[in-house]
Every structure is written in C-alpha cells, then in structure tokens.
Design an enzyme around this catalytic site. Structure first.
Site, PDB file in Angstrom:
ATOM      1  N   GLY A   8      38.421   1.038  34.061  1.00 17.83           N
ATOM      2  CA  GLY A   8      39.325   1.096  32.900  1.00 17.83           C
ATOM      3  C   GLY A   8      40.774   1.015  33.351  1.00 17.83           C
ATOM      4  O   GLY A   8      41.665   1.609  32.747  1.00 17.83           O
ATOM      5  N   LEU A  13      47.075   4.383  31.011  1.00 15.94           N
ATOM      6  CA  LEU A  13      47.202   5.168  32.245  1.00 15.94           C
ATOM      7  C   LEU A  13      46.800   4.379  33.486  1.00 15.94           C
ATOM      8  O   LEU A  13      47.427   4.479  34.537  1.00 15.94           O
ATOM      9  CB  LEU A  13      46.300   6.400  32.150  1.00 15.94           C
ATOM     10  N   ASP A  34      38.033  -3.560  34.981  1.00 12.44           N
ATOM     11  CA  ASP A  34      38.077  -3.361  33.530  1.00 12.44           C
ATOM     12  C   ASP A  34      37.077  -4.320  32.907  1.00 12.44           C
ATOM     13  O   ASP A  34      36.480  -5.156  33.608  1.00 12.44           O
ATOM     14  CB  ASP A  34      39.505  -3.589  32.987  1.00 12.44           C
ATOM     15  N   ARG A  36      37.850  -6.640  30.889  1.00 10.72           N
ATOM     16  CA  ARG A  36      38.457  -7.976  30.788  1.00 10.72           C
ATOM     17  C   ARG A  36      39.417  -8.170  31.950  1.00 10.72           C
ATOM     18  O   ARG A  36      39.894  -7.187  32.513  1.00 10.72           O
ATOM     19  CB  ARG A  36      39.205  -8.090  29.444  1.00 10.72           C
ATOM     20  N   ASP A  49      31.823  -3.599  33.185  1.00 11.28           N
ATOM     21  CA  ASP A  49      31.563  -2.886  31.939  1.00 11.28           C
ATOM     22  C   ASP A  49      30.834  -1.616  32.367  1.00 11.28           C
ATOM     23  O   ASP A  49      29.706  -1.673  32.853  1.00 11.28           O
ATOM     24  CB  ASP A  49      30.693  -3.742  31.010  1.00 11.28           C
ATOM     25  N   TYR A 139      35.699  11.822  19.738  1.00 10.17           N
ATOM     26  CA  TYR A 139      36.334  11.697  21.066  1.00 10.17           C
ATOM     27  C   TYR A 139      36.420  13.073  21.733  1.00 10.17           C
ATOM     28  O   TYR A 139      36.033  13.245  22.895  1.00 10.17           O
ATOM     29  CB  TYR A 139      37.726  11.096  20.854  1.00 10.17           C
TER      30      TYR A 139
END
Ligand code: NAD
Length: 315
Positions: A8, A13, A34, A36, A49, A139
C-alpha cells in the site's frame, strides 16, 4: 539488515514513508508495492494485491524480505460505503501479511491502527491507552480486531508486530485516501490556491491530528526501538495535536487573512463525533521515547511553505 516491503506504498502515508525508509536503509533495501503502478517511485516496485497471499509470498521470497509495513486498507469514510467489503479487505490483507510473515522468516511487521478504534464509551479528552473499544465504523471495528490479531501473533508465534493508533495525518507530500480527517489536508490546498473552502465537519469538531513528519518519525522510531521497549502489543496511542476546523482556519488566516471557510457537514460529522478529541500517548512516551515536534502553528507554516513551492513549480 534484510529487505523491507511496503504494502500500500502508493497512499498518503506510504508515499512518504517509503521514501524515508529508502533514505535510512538505502534505495535497494526497500520494495514499494501497491495495487496499481505508482509513478512517484523510482526504485524497486512490485504490483501486489494484498488480498492475494500467494503474491505477497512470491515477493517476500524473491527479495528475502525481513520487514513488512502493511499500509493497505479501506479508510473510515470510504469504508462506510461498503461495510462488508471493507471488513473483507481490511482483515484478509492483514491475515495474509501475518501468515506469510510468520511462515517465511519475516522478522518484523508494522500494522497501522487508528483513533477510529475508539467509540462513545471512552473519555473524549486525553483518551487513555487501555480504553473500552466500541468503534462506530466498520473501519474502526477492523482496526480494533487487527490490533488484537497483532498481539496474538506476537504472543503465539513470536512474530514481532508493532502498531500505532495514528490520529488524522496531515502532509503536503500526498493526498489523503478517504478518511474522516481529510479536510485538514484539503483546507491547506484551498488556502494556497486562494479559494474558499467548504468543510464537511462542523466548525467546533475537535479531533486528534499529527503532522506527517511526526507520524513518519514515530513509525521509524517504533520500528527501531529495542524489542524489550515494546510493551504494548495491541497498538500504541499516538498524539500530535488537537484542533477544530475553526482553529485550523484561524491559523491559516494568520498567513492568508482573506481565507474563507464555510461549513456543510455531511455523514462524516457523525463519524468524527464518535471519536476522541485528544489522546493520552504517555505509554509511547515512556516505552520508546515518543515526542511530537509540531503544533498547529508550526505545521501550518510548514504546510503552506511547501505547498506554495509545489504549486509554483507545477504552474
Ligand atoms: P491510503 O488510502 O492513502 O493508501 C492506502 C493504499 O493501499 C493505496 O495506495 C491503495 O491503492 C492501497 N491498497 C488498497 N487496497 C489494497 C490491496 N488489496 N492490496 C494492496 N494495496 C492496496 O491510506 P493512508 O492514509 O496512506 O493510510 C495508510 C494506513 O494508515 C492505513 O492502514 C490506514 O488505516 C492507516 N491510518 C491512516 C491515517 C491517516 O490519517 N492517513 C490515520 C489512521 C490510520
């Protein structure tokens, strides 16, 4: 030291943390990843992923990774649009990281938690480390569960998982990814562009926040601390500063006296209202020496100086 994998890495961040880790440990020691491709990264990059554990394992083996920073998540405000999907992604990616790490010689894992783990049962001022957690968002529920899984993997398997409950993170380097504190980044962009800002929270909604430099330094200091200093194995409370939209606007007006803010609260107001106003981070201070450096005014000066430079070079 072995290689570091950031999952990620293309987010708010991750962009900054990855570059900082490269500065500290060397360009070829850090693998950014990441969903993408990310243009901002020049060094090692892999598409991962994190819902696919096989793919994480492939990269961990290929580079003999010893440290993983697992930043991938669906954030608080975006998460409410698809609660079950958010739970699925946030938990599956964490389980994949923990299992791949434990089975493939990874020594340390960083797992970011959030002030979203707190809910209506806590003292809203100086919220203690050991509070009862009844989060209001999916979340927050996923982060509260994740913290406990972090502790479980440490206790059961000896995997050295370390975690911080970040407050809202504010930085000029990157844009936020769908959280409830995003307004506090956007407001600076509007100020520098000299346009008025419509705030999605009420003017007196005080929330805990932290400047990006402090958040990144806290992460690095936590991960570098000797293992015996890490006594909280769920997640450490972390504080920088606390302010409301009205207060950040007043700090901006010291530099841009004509700055205008209006208030149009939406669904995020309800999330913000369920969160603490300030955080007691004394355990982080005592255990590994945490001290924030920025307050609202010094952050505002630094944000505006850097955003002005950014906008003037992009024009
Ligand atoms: P962000 O949304 O900006 O970035 C998340 C990144 O993860 C994105 O680049 C996205 O493409 C990637 N991602 C999403 N799903 C993925 C998947 N399945 N596999 C691989 N990558 C995937 O988030 P951020 O603000 O950088 O936050 C990083 C971490 O810190 C998150 O876990 C978040 O919960 C936590 N956190 C952030 C804040 C904040 O204010 N930014 C506050 C508290 C906690």
């Amino acid at each position: 030291m072995g290689r570091i994998l950031v999952i990620g890495a293309g987010g708010q961040l991750g962009t900054v943390l990855t570059n900082r880790l490269k500065e500290i440990y060397g360009e070829h020691q850090v693998i950014a990843s990441d969903l993408r491709p990310i243009k901002a990264f020049t060094g090692l990059f892999e598409l991962i992923d994190a819902t696919d554990s096989g793919r994480i394992e492939e990269v961990v083996k290929q580079y003999e990774v010893e440290e993983v920073y697992h930043l991938a998540a669906i954030l608080s405000a975006n998460g409410e649009k698809n609660p079950l999907g958010t739970w699925e992604i946030n938990m599956k990616t964490l389980f994949n990281v923990l299992e791949v790490s434990r089975l493939n010689g990874v020594k340390k894992v960083f797992y970011p938690s959030s002030i979203a783990v707190f809910g209506s049962e806590v003292e809203q001022q100086n919220t203690p480390q050991a509070s009862f957690l009844n989060p209001s968002t999916v979340y927050g529920i996923s982060k509260a569960a994740g913290e406990n899984w972090a502790q479980y993997y440490f206790q059961k398997y000896g995997l050295d998982v370390r975690s911080l409950r970040y407050p809202g993170v504010i930085g000029y380097q990157s844009l936020p990814g769908g959280g409830t504190t995003d307004y506090a980044v956007d407001i600076y962009h509007k100020a520098v562009e000299e346009v008025s800002f419509s705030c999605f929270l009420e003017k007196d909604t005080t929330l805990p926040m932290i400047y990006m430099d402090d958040a990144i330094r806290a992460t690095v200091e936590l991960m570098q601390a000797p293992i015996e200093s890490i006594k909280t194995r769920t997640s450490y409370n972390l504080a920088g500063m606390s302010f409301s939209p009205e207060e950040i606007a007043a700090a901006i007006k010291k530099i841009y006296p004509n700055f205008r803010i209006t208030y149009e609260p939406d669904f995020r107001q309800q999330i913000a209202a369920s969160w603490p106003q300030s955080i007691d981070d004394s355990r982080a201070r005592d255990d590994w020496g945490w001290r924030p450096e920025y307050d609202l005014n010094t952050m505002t000066e630094d944000m505006i100086k850097n955003l002005k430079a950014k906008y003037s070079t992009s024009n």
